[in-house]
Design an enzyme around this catalytic site. Structure first.
Site, PDB file in Angstrom:
ATOM      1  N   CYS A   1       8.160   0.405  -4.373  1.00  0.00           N
ATOM      2  CA  CYS A   1       7.044  -0.267  -3.701  1.00  0.00           C
ATOM      3  C   CYS A   1       7.369  -1.748  -3.584  1.00  0.00           C
ATOM      4  O   CYS A   1       8.014  -2.316  -4.468  1.00  0.00           O
ATOM      5  CB  CYS A   1       5.752  -0.115  -4.503  1.00  0.00           C
TER       6      CYS A   1
ATOM      7  N   GLN B   1       0.588 -13.978   2.138  1.00  0.00           N
ATOM      8  CA  GLN B   1       1.410 -13.465   3.233  1.00  0.00           C
ATOM      9  C   GLN B   1       1.615 -14.527   4.309  1.00  0.00           C
ATOM     10  O   GLN B   1       0.880 -15.492   4.396  1.00  0.00           O
ATOM     11  CB  GLN B   1       0.764 -12.204   3.828  1.00  0.00           C
TER      12      GLN B   1
ATOM     13  N   MET C   1       4.010 -16.627   4.454  1.00  0.00           N
ATOM     14  CA  MET C   1       4.500 -17.870   3.857  1.00  0.00           C
ATOM     15  C   MET C   1       5.967 -17.770   3.451  1.00  0.00           C
ATOM     16  O   MET C   1       6.492 -18.664   2.793  1.00  0.00           O
ATOM     17  CB  MET C   1       3.658 -18.242   2.624  1.00  0.00           C
TER      18      MET C   1
ATOM     19  N   GLU D   1      12.768   2.530  -0.445  1.00  0.00           N
ATOM     20  CA  GLU D   1      12.263   3.898  -0.315  1.00  0.00           C
ATOM     21  C   GLU D   1      11.556   4.071   1.026  1.00  0.00           C
ATOM     22  O   GLU D   1      10.823   3.198   1.469  1.00  0.00           O
ATOM     23  CB  GLU D   1      11.301   4.169  -1.478  1.00  0.00           C
TER      24      GLU D   1
END
Length: 445
Positions: free
Chosen positions: A304, A312, A314, A338
């Site tokens: 993950c 976000q 940035m 993944e």
């Protein structure tokens, strides 16, 4: 309308009251000074006024939200779903399907694993590079969920992906954030207007008073692991899921609010978590993280990966990706994330792969093979070829594939250098690849 777009148009009907609205019907809803067609996914009548959870047709699922009745336009017709076939029709359909299947029992055995032909498995189809790991572009939403991995960090409950988002807002430090997806927080929290999440322990609370009382007693000011990297901008901590189960489960619950297909919040033991933080006078604030399996049978270097919404856009996402490849270099391995990636994840990886490949090719200035590029970057050959094809620098010349640089690539390289974006300094990484025995990799060791 269902998410896979296969359901036929419904029955249009004029209604006078929101009491006539049912789940799966479609109505017109006010959204950002315009009206959008929305499908009703859930209705909450536990508190007045009633609320409706809607999915805007032809829009991304992360825009799904709870709305009140005043945003529904009753002057326009509502589309009701068509009645499903009777049980008798369903039985006939199933019987017919079973008969068709039994006629060719060997079909599934003719092909190799995952539906690939056993012949010519060593030939790479450059016109069909599949960086997402999804075989068919026309695959339905339900089929996609069924084909997800049952190991790693993939959801193992196909119904879970379609669940209704259950939290309205979370407050984390000085940020108020609107979740995107469902996450299995305790049900007693779902009726609260705000959920408070501690910046350092990621513990969750239903009231501000509970949170403030907890914050006064708690002394933790950083992720509970080893700090393996620090520069003037960010730090990275390595956390073992087996040693810090509660913290890692809290992290997974939080990240599930912003990740659709990925979910691991109980079995965190097989994973290592690498958390990026920013420092201030209060402590280390979580910016984002990625997890990786302690032993990946598929060679994945990321399970993950998430940058929290408040951080976000940035440049932190690229730092996370770059750091994962720096770990792979230390391990002398090639790796890939993944599959399948989220839409935002795929965009971030494509940007990183492109920037890395362009920089290497321009600065190397010598002939170089795909395998050498893979060795220098720890990217897989599939990801390299996919990126080269996307950049349109892969050509077939005199019986072999070559990579060539054009003016567009050189211009992009110059723009990259002009940006002067932050990067990971490998010399500041103090880390040795952890080694686990077979007994240590077993659950509950």
């Amino acid at each position: 309308m269902s998410h896979d777009g296969k359901e036929e148009p419904g029955i249009a009907k004029k209604i006078n009251s929101v009491d006539d609205i049912i789940i799966k019907c479609q109505c017109w809803v006010q959204k950002n000074d315009e009206e959008r067609l929305a499908e009703i996914l859930s209705i909450n009548t536990r508190k007045a006024p009633p609320k409706f959870y809607v999915h805007y047709v032809n829009y991304n699922k992360r825009l799904d939200e709870w709305i009140t009745t005043d945003r529904i336009n009753l002057d326009k017709e509502v589309l009701y779903p068509k009645l499903k076939a009777t049980d008798e029709d369903n039985k006939k359909q199933k019987k017919k399907k079973a008969t068709n299947t039994s006629e060719t029992p060997q079909d599934s055995l003719q092909d190799g694993v995952d539906g690939f032909s056993r012949e010519n498995t060593d030939v790479m189809d450059l016109d069909n590079l599949n960086v997402q790991g999804i075989k068919d572009e026309n695959i339905s939403h339900e089929d996609e969920i069924k084909k997800l991995r049952t190991s790693g960090s993939m959801t193992q409950n196909p119904h879970e992906v379609a669940r209704v988002r259950n939290l309205n807002r979370i407050i984390m430090g000085k940020y108020e954030i609107e979740p995107w997806y469902f996450s299995p927080y305790p049900i007693e929290l779902t009726d609260e207007d705000f959920i408070y999440i501690d910046d350092f322990t990621l513990q969750y609370f239903g009231s501000k008073k509970q949170y403030e009382r907890y914050r006064k007693k708690c002394t933790l000011r950083h992720p509970p692991g080893n700090e393996i990297y620090r520069d003037d901008y960010v730090s990275f901590f390595e956390i073992d899921g087996r040693k810090q189960r509660t913290w890692c489960r809290n992290l997974c619950l939080l990240s599930k609010l912003f990740l659709d297909h990925k979910t691991l919040y109980y079995d965190v033991d097989p994973f290592l978590f690498y958390c990026m933080t920013r420092r201030d006078e209060l402590g280390h604030h979580l910016v984002g993280y990625f997890s990786k399996e302690k032993e990946s049978a598929d060679g994945y270097n990321v399970a993950c990966i998430l940058t929290l919404p408040q951080y976000q856009r940035m440049g932190y996402g690229k730092l996370l990706i770059e750091f994962s490849y720096e770990l792979s270099k230390k391990e002398n391995k090639v790796g890939s994330p993944e599959k399948p990636l989220s839409d935002l994840g795929l965009l971030s990886y494509r940007a990183y792969w492109s920037d890395t490949l362009i920089t290497l090719l321009v600065e190397h200035q010598k002939e170089i093979t795909i395998d050498e590029i893979s060795s220098m970057t720890s990217m897989t050959t599939t990801d390299i070829l996919h990126t080269a094809k996307t950049l349109n620098i892969l050509r077939y010349y005199k019986g072999q594939h070559i990579i060539f640089l054009n003016e567009d690539i050189l211009d992009r390289y110059n723009r990259l250098k002009a940006k002067k974006r932050r990067t990971i300094d490998p010399n500041r990484l103090i880390w040795k690849p952890p080694v686990f025995t077979a007994s240590q990799l077993r659950f509950a060791w």
